[in-house]
Design an enzyme around this catalytic site. Structure first.
Site, PDB file in Angstrom:
ATOM      1  CD  GLU A 151      -2.772  -1.574   2.252  1.00 19.69           C
ATOM      2  OE1 GLU A 151      -3.508  -2.600   2.200  1.00 19.69           O
ATOM      3  OE2 GLU A 151      -2.790  -0.785   3.199  1.00 19.69           O
ATOM      4  CD  GLU A 266      -4.413  -7.947   1.081  1.00 20.28           C
ATOM      5  OE1 GLU A 266      -3.206  -7.667   1.187  1.00 20.28           O
ATOM      6  OE2 GLU A 266      -5.327  -7.312   1.666  1.00 20.28           O
TER       7      GLU A 266
HETATM    8  O1  G3I Z   1      -4.301  -8.367  18.933  1.00 22.11           O
HETATM    9  C1  G3I Z   1      -5.626  -8.847  18.976  1.00 22.11           C
HETATM   10  C2  G3I Z   1      -5.737  -9.984  19.954  1.00 22.11           C
HETATM   11  O2  G3I Z   1      -5.384  -9.601  21.229  1.00 22.11           O
HETATM   12  C3  G3I Z   1      -7.097 -10.556  19.906  1.00 22.11           C
HETATM   13  O3  G3I Z   1      -7.216 -11.668  20.756  1.00 22.11           O
HETATM   14  C4  G3I Z   1      -7.388 -10.962  18.462  1.00 22.11           C
HETATM   15  C5  G3I Z   1      -8.729 -11.620  18.376  1.00 22.11           C
HETATM   16  O4  G3I Z   1      -9.352 -11.394  17.183  1.00 22.11           O
HETATM   17  O5  G3I Z   1      -7.281  -9.815  17.596  1.00 22.11           O
HETATM   18  C6  G3I Z   1      -6.009  -9.313  17.572  1.00 22.11           C
HETATM   19  O6  G3I Z   1      -5.567  -8.503  16.665  1.00 22.11           O
HETATM   20  C7  G3I Z   1      -6.352  -7.933  15.624  1.00 22.11           C
HETATM   21  C8  G3I Z   1      -6.175  -8.835  14.370  1.00 22.11           C
HETATM   22  O7  G3I Z   1      -6.657  -8.127  13.211  1.00 22.11           O
HETATM   23  C9  G3I Z   1      -6.933 -10.125  14.446  1.00 22.11           C
HETATM   24  O8  G3I Z   1      -8.293  -9.948  14.371  1.00 22.11           O
HETATM   25  C10 G3I Z   1      -5.672  -6.604  15.417  1.00 22.11           C
HETATM   26  O9  G3I Z   1      -5.993  -5.775  16.537  1.00 22.11           O
HETATM   27  C11 G3I Z   1      -6.162  -5.972  14.131  1.00 22.11           C
HETATM   28  O10 G3I Z   1      -5.394  -4.804  13.850  1.00 22.11           O
HETATM   29  C12 G3I Z   1      -5.929  -6.942  12.972  1.00 22.11           C
HETATM   30  O11 G3I Z   1      -6.468  -6.335  11.851  1.00 22.11           O
HETATM   31  C13 G3I Z   1      -5.916  -6.854  10.626  1.00 22.11           C
HETATM   32  C14 G3I Z   1      -5.482  -5.635   9.787  1.00 22.11           C
HETATM   33  O12 G3I Z   1      -5.098  -6.067   8.463  1.00 22.11           O
HETATM   34  C15 G3I Z   1      -4.281  -4.930  10.409  1.00 22.11           C
HETATM   35  O13 G3I Z   1      -3.184  -5.819  10.442  1.00 22.11           O
HETATM   36  C16 G3I Z   1      -7.030  -7.614   9.919  1.00 22.11           C
HETATM   37  O14 G3I Z   1      -7.306  -8.820  10.647  1.00 22.11           O
HETATM   38  C17 G3I Z   1      -6.581  -7.983   8.507  1.00 22.11           C
HETATM   39  O15 G3I Z   1      -7.659  -8.572   7.795  1.00 22.11           O
HETATM   40  C18 G3I Z   1      -6.150  -6.702   7.773  1.00 22.11           C
HETATM   41  O16 G3I Z   1      -5.676  -7.093   6.494  1.00 22.11           O
HETATM   42  C19 G3I Z   1      -5.325  -6.029   5.599  1.00 22.11           C
HETATM   43  C20 G3I Z   1      -4.081  -6.478   4.831  1.00 22.11           C
HETATM   44  O17 G3I Z   1      -3.038  -6.757   5.705  1.00 22.11           O
HETATM   45  C21 G3I Z   1      -3.678  -5.400   3.841  1.00 22.11           C
HETATM   46  N1  G3I Z   1      -4.795  -5.028   2.974  1.00 22.11           N
HETATM   47  C22 G3I Z   1      -6.069  -4.703   3.615  1.00 22.11           C
HETATM   48  C23 G3I Z   1      -6.468  -5.817   4.585  1.00 22.11           C
HETATM   49  C24 G3I Z   1      -7.812  -5.505   5.241  1.00 22.11           C
HETATM   50  O18 G3I Z   1      -7.722  -4.346   6.027  1.00 22.11           O
END
Ligand code: G3I
Length: 354
Positions: A151, A266
């Site tokens: 990105e 994705e």
């Molecule tokens: O850290 C917590 C943890 O403590 C908790 O138990 C767990 C339970 O669900 O969640 C944990 O972390 C979250 C994780 O997703 C899992 O759900 C994070 O806080 C959250 O930031 C993370 O979000 C991810 C996001 O990227 C940021 O990394 C999304 O799952 C993931 O689908 C999303 O993916 C992005 C790609 O990398 C790049 N392109 C867009 C795509 C969608 O936004």
């Protein structure tokens, strides 16, 4: 196209695809792995939901960790690399005869606070290079490819030379992108290195401007002799937007003419602006997926199709883009009961059952 025409058009589409989906829900989508098809998931869901591992093993030939290879997971602190969670997904893949790719080494998002507190550019560069070389070396000869830079283009790009501001661009200047690729290539000369972007697929002025800037960046990197092998098109499609099939097809064709591989990294369809009716919504979702894959496959092989999740039960769309009517989102090829949808028919069409 007026909203009435659009509704007529979509109903027409629905009729065709619903006919198809009737067949599909008659599970014309045979079980069996799709060559080159795979999906993302996170370890929390894999450990908590046995149905997920089963579905991945049933339909996929490759996987990508949704969160476990990102800085927050890998680098809880400056002096620590924790590979355990990513290794667990790698072990799952190995045990099921699946390949794995890496996501992502350098991104404007998901930068730990301990990194952002670094105000000296030289230290920031050392941390940046150390992270990439250590992580890539650790997974050397294990992964098929890496999203090295994720990105890099802003959503509101105005001119082709626009680049997304980030902690890394602030600390290292524009050279953070070539540095990331060269560092990764030094650590593993054989792994494919990709640049990955979203919102470059559909018909919308800002998306066309974003694609023009993405194209400009890719051309610049190639002119600089940067080791770039693949372009990842995330394909988080907006269900309410037409896919720019002609524009995307010519963009992909040009990338291939530059010797680059094009990956779908994705795929899902954001359905929070779509009608609530499930048959109609699933038909539109399948239509968008069909249009984007057709455009990308028009000028060459579509060797890698990854969806961001595989079942509606586990999707970032439900967490971050829920529907106003509170109906469950349906952005993925399998429904929340792991039943194939018309979307899986589309996957099967482009990624043959192995
Ligand atoms: O850290 C917590 C943890 O403590 C908790 O138990 C767990 C339970 O669900 O969640 C944990 O972390 C979250 C994780 O997703 C899992 O759900 C994070 O806080 C959250 O930031 C993370 O979000 C991810 C996001 O990227 C940021 O990394 C999304 O799952 C993931 O689908 C999303 O993916 C992005 C790609 O990398 C790049 N392109 C867009 C795509 C969608 O936004």
């Amino acid at each position: 196209m007026t909203s009435l025409d659009r509704r007529e058009f979509l109903l027409g589409t629905a009729a065709t695809l619903a006919a198809g989906s009737a067949r599909a829900t008659g599970t014309s989508a045979p079980a069996g792995r799709r060559a080159g098809y795979g999906c993302a998931f996170n370890l929390w869901d894999l450990e908590a939901d046995p149905g997920l591992g089963k579905a991945v093993s049933q339909y996929c030939t490759q996987v990508v960790p949704e969160c476990e290879l990102k800085w927050p997971m890998l680098r809880p602190s400056a002096d620590k690399f924790s590979f355990a969670r990513a290794d667990a997904i790698y072990d799952f893949a190995r045990q099921n005869g699946l390949t794995m790719r890496g996501h992502t080494l350098a991104w404007y998002h998901d930068i730990p606070d301990w990194v952002k507190q670094i105000s000296d550019p030289r230290t920031a560069e050392q941390v940046f290079v150390d992270h990439i070389s250590t992580v890539v070396a650790y997974y050397r000869d294990k992964l098929t490819s890496w999203d090295v830079v994720n990105e890099p283009i802003p959503d509101n790009a105005r001119k082709p030379t626009d680049r997304r501001d980030s902690y890394w661009s602030k600390m290292l200047g524009d050279r953070w992108i070539p540095l990331a690729f060269r560092t990764a290539a030094d650590a593993d000369p054989s792994v494919k290195l990709a640049i990955n972007e979203y919102d470059v697929e559909s018909v919308k002025e800002s998306f066309l401007a974003k694609r023009a800037a993405f194209r400009n960046l890719i051309q610049t990197l190639l002119d600089q002799g940067v080791p770039l092998h693949s372009v990842g098109l995330q394909c988080h499609l907006h269900g309410e937007l037409e896919v720019d099939t002609d524009g995307l097809a010519s963009f992909v064709s040009e990338l291939r003419s530059w010797g680059l591989e094009v990956l779908v990294t994705e795929l899902d369809v954001i359905d929070n602006q779509l009608p609530g009716d499930v048959t109609l919504r699933d038909a539109i979702v399948a239509r968008r997926a069909n249009d984007v894959l057709s455009a990308i496959a028009a000028s060459g092989p579509l060797d890698s199709i990854l969806s961001w999740g595989i079942t509606d039960r586990h999707s970032w769309v439900s967490q971050q883009l829920p529907r106003a009517d509170k109906l469950p989102n349906r952005p993925l090829p399998l429904d929340a009961n792991f039943q194939p949808k018309p979307f899986m028919d589309v996957i099967t069409k482009f990624a043959k059952v192995a």
